[in-house]
Design a protein around this motif. Structure first.
Motif, PDB file in Angstrom:
ATOM      1  N   GLY A   1       0.791  -1.222   0.000  1.00  0.00           N
ATOM      2  CA  GLY A   1       0.000   0.000   0.000  1.00  0.00           C
ATOM      3  C   GLY A   1       0.820   1.268   0.000  1.00  0.00           C
ATOM      4  N   PHE A   2       1.909   1.300   0.783  1.00  0.00           N
ATOM      5  CA  PHE A   2       2.747   2.484   0.755  1.00  0.00           C
ATOM      6  C   PHE A   2       4.169   2.139   1.174  1.00  0.00           C
ATOM      7  CE2 PHE A   2       1.419   2.541   5.205  1.00  0.00           C
ATOM      8  CZ  PHE A   2       2.524   3.053   5.894  1.00  0.00           C
ATOM      9  N   ALA A   3       5.077   3.044   0.827  1.00  0.00           N
ATOM     10  CA  ALA A   3       6.485   2.892   1.170  1.00  0.00           C
ATOM     11  C   ALA A   3       6.959   4.172   1.828  1.00  0.00           C
ATOM     12  CB  ALA A   3       7.311   2.603  -0.082  1.00  0.00           C
ATOM     13  N   THR A   4       7.921   4.038   2.731  1.00  0.00           N
ATOM     14  CA  THR A   4       8.388   5.205   3.473  1.00  0.00           C
ATOM     15  C   THR A   4       9.825   5.008   3.917  1.00  0.00           C
ATOM     16  OG1 THR A   4       7.977   6.577   5.437  1.00  0.00           O
ATOM     17  CG2 THR A   4       7.481   4.230   5.621  1.00  0.00           C
ATOM     18  N   THR A   5      10.520   6.121   4.133  1.00  0.00           N
ATOM     19  CA  THR A   5      11.850   6.085   4.737  1.00  0.00           C
ATOM     20  C   THR A   5      11.782   6.316   6.237  1.00  0.00           C
ATOM     21  OG1 THR A   5      12.151   8.444   4.284  1.00  0.00           O
ATOM     22  CG2 THR A   5      12.983   6.886   2.622  1.00  0.00           C
ATOM     23  N   ASP A   6      10.584   6.598   6.753  1.00  0.00           N
ATOM     24  CA  ASP A   6      10.387   6.898   8.176  1.00  0.00           C
ATOM     25  C   ASP A   6       9.666   5.734   8.854  1.00  0.00           C
ATOM     26  OD1 ASP A   6       9.853   7.888  10.699  1.00  0.00           O
ATOM     27  OD2 ASP A   6       9.122   9.832   9.981  1.00  0.00           O
ATOM     28  N   ILE A   7      10.356   5.035   9.726  1.00  0.00           N
ATOM     29  CA  ILE A   7       9.768   3.879  10.409  1.00  0.00           C
ATOM     30  C   ILE A   7       8.535   4.268  11.206  1.00  0.00           C
ATOM     31  CG2 ILE A   7      10.223   2.155  12.216  1.00  0.00           C
ATOM     32  CD1 ILE A   7      13.153   2.162  11.207  1.00  0.00           C
ATOM     33  N   ASP A   8       8.500   5.485  11.734  1.00  0.00           N
ATOM     34  CA  ASP A   8       7.348   5.917  12.520  1.00  0.00           C
ATOM     35  C   ASP A   8       6.066   5.966  11.698  1.00  0.00           C
ATOM     36  OD1 ASP A   8       8.673   6.161  14.966  1.00  0.00           O
ATOM     37  OD2 ASP A   8       9.342   8.205  14.516  1.00  0.00           O
ATOM     38  N   ASP A   9       6.200   6.133  10.377  1.00  0.00           N
ATOM     39  CA  ASP A   9       5.012   6.091   9.524  1.00  0.00           C
ATOM     40  C   ASP A   9       4.327   4.735   9.610  1.00  0.00           C
ATOM     41  OD1 ASP A   9       5.521   8.658   8.706  1.00  0.00           O
ATOM     42  OD2 ASP A   9       6.438   8.082   6.792  1.00  0.00           O
ATOM     43  N   VAL A  10       5.129   3.673   9.701  1.00  0.00           N
ATOM     44  CA  VAL A  10       4.601   2.324   9.813  1.00  0.00           C
ATOM     45  C   VAL A  10       4.078   2.060  11.225  1.00  0.00           C
ATOM     46  CG1 VAL A  10       5.308  -0.103   9.902  1.00  0.00           C
ATOM     47  CG2 VAL A  10       5.939   1.304   7.945  1.00  0.00           C
ATOM     48  N   LEU A  11       4.886   2.403  12.225  1.00  0.00           N
ATOM     49  CA  LEU A  11       4.502   2.108  13.606  1.00  0.00           C
ATOM     50  C   LEU A  11       3.266   2.893  14.030  1.00  0.00           C
ATOM     51  CD1 LEU A  11       8.008   1.957  15.322  1.00  0.00           C
ATOM     52  CD2 LEU A  11       6.663   0.106  14.324  1.00  0.00           C
ATOM     53  N   GLY A  12       3.055   4.052  13.440  1.00  0.00           N
ATOM     54  CA  GLY A  12       1.896   4.855  13.805  1.00  0.00           C
ATOM     55  C   GLY A  12       0.666   4.603  12.959  1.00  0.00           C
ATOM     56  N   SER A  13       0.752   3.713  11.998  1.00  0.00           N
ATOM     57  CA  SER A  13      -0.363   3.499  11.078  1.00  0.00           C
ATOM     58  C   SER A  13      -1.412   2.558  11.668  1.00  0.00           C
ATOM     59  CB  SER A  13       0.149   2.917   9.764  1.00  0.00           C
ATOM     60  OG  SER A  13      -0.937   2.544   8.938  1.00  0.00           O
ATOM     61  N   PRO A  14      -2.685   2.950  11.659  1.00  0.00           N
ATOM     62  CA  PRO A  14      -3.753   2.046  12.103  1.00  0.00           C
ATOM     63  C   PRO A  14      -4.037   0.939  11.090  1.00  0.00           C
ATOM     64  CG  PRO A  14      -4.697   4.072  11.254  1.00  0.00           C
ATOM     65  CD  PRO A  14      -3.213   4.278  11.270  1.00  0.00           C
ATOM     66  N   ASP A  15      -3.413   1.032   9.924  1.00  0.00           N
ATOM     67  CA  ASP A  15      -3.619   0.039   8.872  1.00  0.00           C
ATOM     68  C   ASP A  15      -2.545  -1.042   8.875  1.00  0.00           C
ATOM     69  OD1 ASP A  15      -5.900   1.386   7.886  1.00  0.00           O
ATOM     70  OD2 ASP A  15      -4.603   2.791   6.812  1.00  0.00           O
ATOM     71  N   VAL A  16      -1.748  -1.097   9.931  1.00  0.00           N
ATOM     72  CA  VAL A  16      -0.704  -2.117  10.084  1.00  0.00           C
ATOM     73  C   VAL A  16      -0.961  -2.887  11.375  1.00  0.00           C
ATOM     74  CG1 VAL A  16       1.758  -2.504  10.520  1.00  0.00           C
ATOM     75  CG2 VAL A  16       1.035  -0.854   8.771  1.00  0.00           C
ATOM     76  N   ASP A  17      -1.057  -4.202  11.261  1.00  0.00           N
ATOM     77  CA  ASP A  17      -1.278  -5.063  12.424  1.00  0.00           C
ATOM     78  C   ASP A  17       0.015  -5.631  12.981  1.00  0.00           C
ATOM     79  OD1 ASP A  17      -4.184  -4.962  12.077  1.00  0.00           O
ATOM     80  OD2 ASP A  17      -3.854  -6.286  10.352  1.00  0.00           O
ATOM     81  N   ALA A  18       0.969  -5.884  12.094  1.00  0.00           N
ATOM     82  CA  ALA A  18       2.184  -6.580  12.508  1.00  0.00           C
ATOM     83  C   ALA A  18       3.353  -6.108  11.662  1.00  0.00           C
ATOM     84  CB  ALA A  18       2.008  -8.097  12.352  1.00  0.00           C
TER      85      ALA A  18
END
Length: 354
Positions: A68-85
């Protein structure tokens, strides 16, 4: 780094049948492999995102697997409600911190080995996952390889009897062409033999390692020894049930990737591991030939699929990880004892490594 007293709530969704949404942190070789397996071979999971601080790395992998998306910022992933694991496949020295951050964010965690490089780091990672109530699984893939799993069943079923002698080895495919200066010190113990240490514990269930003696040298690249490089090692481990185990590793097996295990007991013996890519043997004028695997991702493909499937199942059902933080800590403690043994030339009691 401190562990929050009030971790974020674990990600939940209204539709329990919806796929587990997984994000990869670390888009290197093994991260790319695991991400592709999640996307193509693990039922009930989808790749939701990829994060990597290297410019363009996450985007390239995300495009490959349709994330769905790519990022250089890990916090984008950790803060996303669309990520379970999350899959943590970043460099080893960052694993513990990333486990803690992911757990605090309420994400279930699959972490490549080693989970940590110090016992303090391991304890913090385990505590963070426990406090957050998330699944924490560590990537000891050999437990999921069919041969190794069958050997463990032979132990559990009593066919092997009481384990007395065990052996595990890892020989990376050669010729080894890496720059020794870019290999972190003690890699052979913390990132290579760590698999063998876990395998030996896996094949000797219920027993605790009590002492370690290790030998190591630079035999592949003797010229690099003065800088601390080690590429060949043998470790002996004694367990509290009396079993004696041997682990060995080398960075350059010219015939292919070689991973094997053995448990000999009072009733019999079980062996596991074979470098063949197929069961075909060719007999020709030059002699007898077999095709061998040249990469872990080839030799252990089914094991990687198995461990990732087990992780997704644990997340979905709320069950415990098949191989968790405590298992990773035990293997790390053996690795640290082996390092101390090489430094001192002495046998090291496991309990001395704290």
């Amino acid at each position: 780094m401190t562990i929050s007293a009030s971790p974020a709530p674990v990600a939940t969704r209204a539709d329990a049948a919806a796929p587990i949404r997984v994000a990869t942190i670390g888009a290197g070789r093994i991260g790319s492999n695991h991400t592709a397996l999640i996307a193509r071979h693990v039922p009930g999971a989808v790749v939701a995102a990829v994060a990597d601080p290297v410019d363009g790395a996450a985007a390239r992998l995300a495009e490959t697997v349709g994330a769905g998306f790519a990022t250089t910022d890990i916090d984008d992933v950790l803060g996303s409600p669309d990520v379970d694991a999350v899959l943590i496949t970043a460099p080893a020295r960052s694993h513990s911190e990333l486990v803690c951050r992911a757990a605090q964010a309420g994400k279930h965690v699959f972490c490549e080995k080693p989970m940590a490089v110090t016992l303090d780091e391991a304890d913090r990672a385990i505590a963070a996952a426990d406090a957050a109530g998330v699944v924490l699984q560590v990537g000891f893939n050999r437990r999921f390889a069919p041969g190794f799993a069958a050997a463990r069943r032979a132990v559990d079923d009593g066919r092997v009897g009481t384990p007395q002698l065990l052996r595990s080895l890892t020989r990376d495919p050669g010729p080894w062409q890496a720059d020794p200066a870019r290999v972190p010190q003690w890699t052979i113990f913390l990132e290579t033999l760590i698999h063998d240490f876990d395998t030996l514990c896996f094949l000797n269930p219920g027993a605790r390692p009590v002492r370690v003696h290790a030998f190591a040298d630079a035999l592949v690249r003797p010229d690099a020894k003065t800088s601390g490089h080690l590429d060949t090692a043998v470790v002996t481990i004694t367990f509290d049930n009396g079993a004696i185990a041997t682990a060995e590793a080398n960075f350059s097996a010219l015939y292919g990737y070689d991973v094997r295990g053995e448990v000999f007991g009072s009733n019999g013996m079980a062996t596991a591991g074979d470098g063949r890519t197929t069961d075909m043997t060719f007999y020709g004028a030059a002699g007898v030939e077999i095709d061998t695997a040249r990469a872990d991702t080839v030799l252990l493909h089914s094991a990687y699929v198995g461990e990732l499937t087990a992780f997704v199942d644990a997340v979905r059902t709320g069950g415990a990880a098949v191989v968790g933080g405590a298992d990773a800590r035990t293997a790390l403690q053996i690795a640290l004892a082996a390092i101390r043994s090489v430094q001192t030339g002495a046998t090291v009691e496991i309990d001395e490594v704290q």
